[in-house]
Each structure stands twice: as C-alpha cells, then as structure tokens.
Design a protein around this motif. Structure first.
Motif, PDB file in Angstrom:
ATOM      1  N   UNK A  64       0.944  -1.235  -0.027  1.00  0.00           N
ATOM      2  CA  UNK A  64      -0.055  -0.141  -0.020  1.00  0.00           C
ATOM      3  C   UNK A  64       0.691   1.173  -0.044  1.00  0.00           C
ATOM      4  N   UNK A  65       0.737   2.083  -0.961  1.00  0.00           N
ATOM      5  CA  UNK A  65       1.530   3.439  -1.226  1.00  0.00           C
ATOM      6  C   UNK A  65       0.482   4.437  -0.686  1.00  0.00           C
ATOM      7  N   UNK A  66       1.087   5.461   0.143  1.00  0.00           N
ATOM      8  CA  UNK A  66       0.402   6.502   0.671  1.00  0.00           C
ATOM      9  C   UNK A  66       1.030   8.001   0.286  1.00  0.00           C
ATOM     10  N   UNK A  67       0.716   8.795  -0.584  1.00  0.00           N
ATOM     11  CA  UNK A  67       1.496   9.971  -1.035  1.00  0.00           C
ATOM     12  C   UNK A  67       1.349  10.839   0.405  1.00  0.00           C
ATOM     13  N   UNK A  68       2.328  11.072   0.844  1.00  0.00           N
ATOM     14  CA  UNK A  68       2.455  12.214   2.159  1.00  0.00           C
ATOM     15  C   UNK A  68       2.460  13.530   1.649  1.00  0.00           C
ATOM     16  N   UNK A  69       1.438  13.976   0.791  1.00  0.00           N
ATOM     17  CA  UNK A  69       1.262  15.334   0.298  1.00  0.00           C
ATOM     18  C   UNK A  69       0.062  15.750   0.781  1.00  0.00           C
ATOM     19  N   UNK A  70       0.045  17.086   0.956  1.00  0.00           N
ATOM     20  CA  UNK A  70      -1.278  17.792   1.335  1.00  0.00           C
ATOM     21  C   UNK A  70      -2.111  18.283   0.417  1.00  0.00           C
ATOM     22  N   UNK A  71      -1.799  17.917  -0.707  1.00  0.00           N
ATOM     23  CA  UNK A  71      -2.531  18.112  -1.982  1.00  0.00           C
ATOM     24  C   UNK A  71      -2.396  17.182  -3.209  1.00  0.00           C
ATOM     25  N   UNK A  72      -3.061  17.093  -4.063  1.00  0.00           N
ATOM     26  CA  UNK A  72      -2.881  15.922  -5.084  1.00  0.00           C
ATOM     27  C   UNK A  72      -2.402  16.815  -6.509  1.00  0.00           C
ATOM     28  N   UNK A  73      -1.198  17.538  -6.233  1.00  0.00           N
ATOM     29  CA  UNK A  73      -0.452  18.011  -7.569  1.00  0.00           C
ATOM     30  C   UNK A  73       0.149  17.229  -8.303  1.00  0.00           C
ATOM     31  N   UNK A  74       1.093  17.747  -9.110  1.00  0.00           N
ATOM     32  CA  UNK A  74       1.916  16.957  -9.885  1.00  0.00           C
ATOM     33  C   UNK A  74       2.730  15.839  -9.491  1.00  0.00           C
ATOM     34  N   UNK A 119     -10.417  32.301  19.311  1.00  0.00           N
ATOM     35  CA  UNK A 119     -11.616  32.561  18.356  1.00  0.00           C
ATOM     36  C   UNK A 119     -11.880  33.860  18.082  1.00  0.00           C
ATOM     37  N   UNK A 120     -11.950  34.448  16.897  1.00  0.00           N
ATOM     38  CA  UNK A 120     -12.339  35.787  16.755  1.00  0.00           C
ATOM     39  C   UNK A 120     -11.152  36.333  15.970  1.00  0.00           C
ATOM     40  N   UNK A 121      -9.845  35.835  16.396  1.00  0.00           N
ATOM     41  CA  UNK A 121      -8.562  36.545  15.834  1.00  0.00           C
ATOM     42  C   UNK A 121      -8.522  36.119  14.430  1.00  0.00           C
ATOM     43  N   UNK A 122      -8.084  36.819  13.541  1.00  0.00           N
ATOM     44  CA  UNK A 122      -8.090  36.612  12.051  1.00  0.00           C
ATOM     45  C   UNK A 122      -6.931  35.466  11.740  1.00  0.00           C
ATOM     46  N   UNK A 123      -7.143  34.688  10.959  1.00  0.00           N
ATOM     47  CA  UNK A 123      -6.582  33.514  10.406  1.00  0.00           C
ATOM     48  C   UNK A 123      -6.090  33.956   8.885  1.00  0.00           C
ATOM     49  N   UNK A 124      -4.593  33.573   8.677  1.00  0.00           N
ATOM     50  CA  UNK A 124      -4.146  33.946   7.270  1.00  0.00           C
ATOM     51  C   UNK A 124      -3.519  32.339   6.827  1.00  0.00           C
ATOM     52  N   UNK A 125      -4.538  31.782   6.037  1.00  0.00           N
ATOM     53  CA  UNK A 125      -4.182  30.257   5.625  1.00  0.00           C
ATOM     54  C   UNK A 125      -3.051  30.367   4.392  1.00  0.00           C
ATOM     55  N   UNK A 126      -2.138  29.624   4.688  1.00  0.00           N
ATOM     56  CA  UNK A 126      -0.826  29.919   3.877  1.00  0.00           C
ATOM     57  C   UNK A 126      -0.093  28.553   3.476  1.00  0.00           C
ATOM     58  N   UNK A 127      -0.256  28.068   2.271  1.00  0.00           N
ATOM     59  CA  UNK A 127       0.241  27.003   1.660  1.00  0.00           C
ATOM     60  C   UNK A 127       1.458  27.300   0.981  1.00  0.00           C
ATOM     61  N   UNK A 128       2.140  26.112   0.572  1.00  0.00           N
ATOM     62  CA  UNK A 128       3.364  26.178  -0.269  1.00  0.00           C
ATOM     63  C   UNK A 128       3.311  26.940  -1.619  1.00  0.00           C
ATOM     64  N   UNK A 129       2.039  26.658  -2.277  1.00  0.00           N
ATOM     65  CA  UNK A 129       1.991  26.941  -3.607  1.00  0.00           C
ATOM     66  C   UNK A 129       2.301  26.107  -4.687  1.00  0.00           C
ATOM     67  N   UNK A 130       1.635  26.342  -5.910  1.00  0.00           N
ATOM     68  CA  UNK A 130       1.630  25.359  -6.797  1.00  0.00           C
ATOM     69  C   UNK A 130       1.259  25.957  -8.107  1.00  0.00           C
ATOM     70  N   UNK A 131       1.597  25.563  -9.325  1.00  0.00           N
ATOM     71  CA  UNK A 131       1.014  26.009 -10.418  1.00  0.00           C
ATOM     72  C   UNK A 131       0.101  24.905 -11.201  1.00  0.00           C
ATOM     73  N   UNK A 132      -0.040  23.757 -10.348  1.00  0.00           N
ATOM     74  CA  UNK A 132      -1.114  22.775 -10.644  1.00  0.00           C
ATOM     75  C   UNK A 132      -2.750  23.039 -10.122  1.00  0.00           C
ATOM     76  N   UNK A 133      -3.583  23.273 -11.177  1.00  0.00           N
ATOM     77  CA  UNK A 133      -4.963  23.448 -10.765  1.00  0.00           C
ATOM     78  C   UNK A 133      -5.479  22.618  -9.749  1.00  0.00           C
ATOM     79  N   UNK A 134      -5.111  21.283  -9.795  1.00  0.00           N
ATOM     80  CA  UNK A 134      -5.667  20.190  -8.827  1.00  0.00           C
ATOM     81  C   UNK A 134      -5.153  20.542  -7.566  1.00  0.00           C
ATOM     82  N   UNK A 135      -3.773  20.794  -7.343  1.00  0.00           N
ATOM     83  CA  UNK A 135      -3.510  21.034  -6.103  1.00  0.00           C
ATOM     84  C   UNK A 135      -3.900  22.179  -5.336  1.00  0.00           C
TER      85      UNK A 135
END
Length: 226
Positions: A64-74, A119-135
């Motif tokens: 069983x292979x598990x991709x340890x990625x947070x999004x399904x990109x390239x 709770x109530x404090x503003x959150x900025x959600x930050x990801x690594x970034x990708x050019x892949x639309x699926x990701x």
C-alpha cells in the motif's frame, strides 16, 4: 497469509535537504507502524532518497502506497505513478493523498491555539504554492475546512508560485496557519513575517497518524476486494 492480509505501507514524501523534513516523515512512519502493526517504509519522489522506485523493488508481495502530500498536484498524479511503473511491481495499491482531510484541520487548529490564536482573531491560511490547478483546488478545500472549524471564511494564500502571496495579505494582528507538513524554508519565511503569531507545521500530530491509519485501512480493503 499475513503479507497478503496486512501488506506493508510505503509513505512517499516530496523530499527536502532540510533534515527536519525527513525527521517528521520518519516519526509519522514509526507511529503508523505501531498503530497498524505492519511494516512502514519511507520513500521520496524528489531531492533525496531512497526513491519510491528503490523501496518498491526491495519489497515483496502487495504494497500500500500513501502519498504524504497535502494536495494532489503534479508529484502525486504524475511523478509517483511514473516511479511505481518504473519499479515493474504489481500488487501496488495507492491511497489518496493525505490532504485535504478533517484530521489535518484538527491538527492545524491545535497548532494555532498553541501559537496564541483565540476564536475571533483573524487567520491567514498559507500553503506552499503550486501551478497545478488540482493542487490549488485541494488547498482551497482545506482552507474552507479550517475556516468552518474556526468560525471564519478563509481564502488561501501562498508562500511562493501561486497568488496571492501570504506576505501581501497578512496583517500585524493575524495568525498564520501553515498548510505545511514539515518545517523547512517555507515555514522559516512565514516565521519572519510581522504578524501576531505563526503556528507550527502540521508535523507528526496524532491526528495525522490517525489519518494515515484510515487511508491505509481503506486501501487494504480495496486490495482485498480486488
């Protein structure tokens, strides 16, 4: 019989020269092995070894292979299948990538609280970034999940590659929620921003181990059904 019913698990990560990254993956593998009572191996698709090809060639029977990625990109949709094909292995069942998933959201929320968020404090959600639309679609889904859990609408921002850049949208009262599995260059960049707090990466949080366990068991059932 055991090798058929409970095949080993191969965690496949991106790979980084920052030693903190592999340490997180190895801790996740060790925790998953203890939880599942199966051998858990680690491989990488880029930068460092062993590669997924090398690990697969050293294993016998179903895997069983598990991709340890947070999004399904390239890397998940192209690099990993290519490495599996190059291994000339049969009996390989591939799980869904780690993210997005509710377990990751719980880990991120706990990391935010540890960083001082309330709770109530503003959150900025930050990801690594990708050019892949699926990701990018997966990142948007993850931001929505965390937003619902924290009671606010979250639009993702990115450390690099995609827009908007986190540095351009976060303010001094914000708390940054890094959609990052392990520490490294991207997290160091976020830690330098003038904000109220930066949460730690998701890391080897128990919720991530639970997610790995769930992904493995789902794939094992698929393998047995096939």
């Amino acid at each position: 019989m055991r090798a058929t019913v409970n095949p080993p698990l191969l965690l496949v990560a991106h790979g980084t020269r920052d030693p903190a990254g592999p340490r997180v993956v190895e801790r996740l593998a060790a925790a998953a092995a203890e939880r599942l009572d199966v051998p858990v191996h680690v491989g990488y698709v880029d930068v460092i070894g062993p590669t997924a090809v090398e690990v697969l060639r050293d294993l016998d029977g179903p895997v069983v292979v598990l991709p340890a990625f947070l999004a399904s990109g390239y890397h998940v949709r192209t690099d990993l299948p290519a490495q599996i094909a190059a291994s000339d292995r049969t009996g390989v069942v591939v799980c869904r990538a780690l993210g997005p998933a509710p377990e990751l959201v719980e880990a991120m929320r706990e990391r935010l609280i540890t960083a001082g968020w309330q709770p109530g404090a503003r959150i900025a959600f930050s990801a690594a970034g990708s050019s892949d639309e699926h990701a990018l679609a997966d990142v948007r889904a993850a931001a929505q999940l965390l937003g619902r859990r924290c009671g606010q609408w979250l639009t993702p921002s990115y450390v690099t590659t995609a827009a908007p850049a986190t540095a351009e949208v976060c303010g001094p009262a914000d708390f940054i929620a890094p959609y990052l599995l392990a520490p490294g260059l991207f997290h160091r960049r976020l830690a330098e921003l003038p904000v109220a707090g930066v949460a730690q990466p998701i890391g080897d949080h128990p919720a991530v181990v639970e997610l790995i366990t769930r992904r493995y068991r789902q794939a094992r059932r698929q393998a047995l059904a096939a």
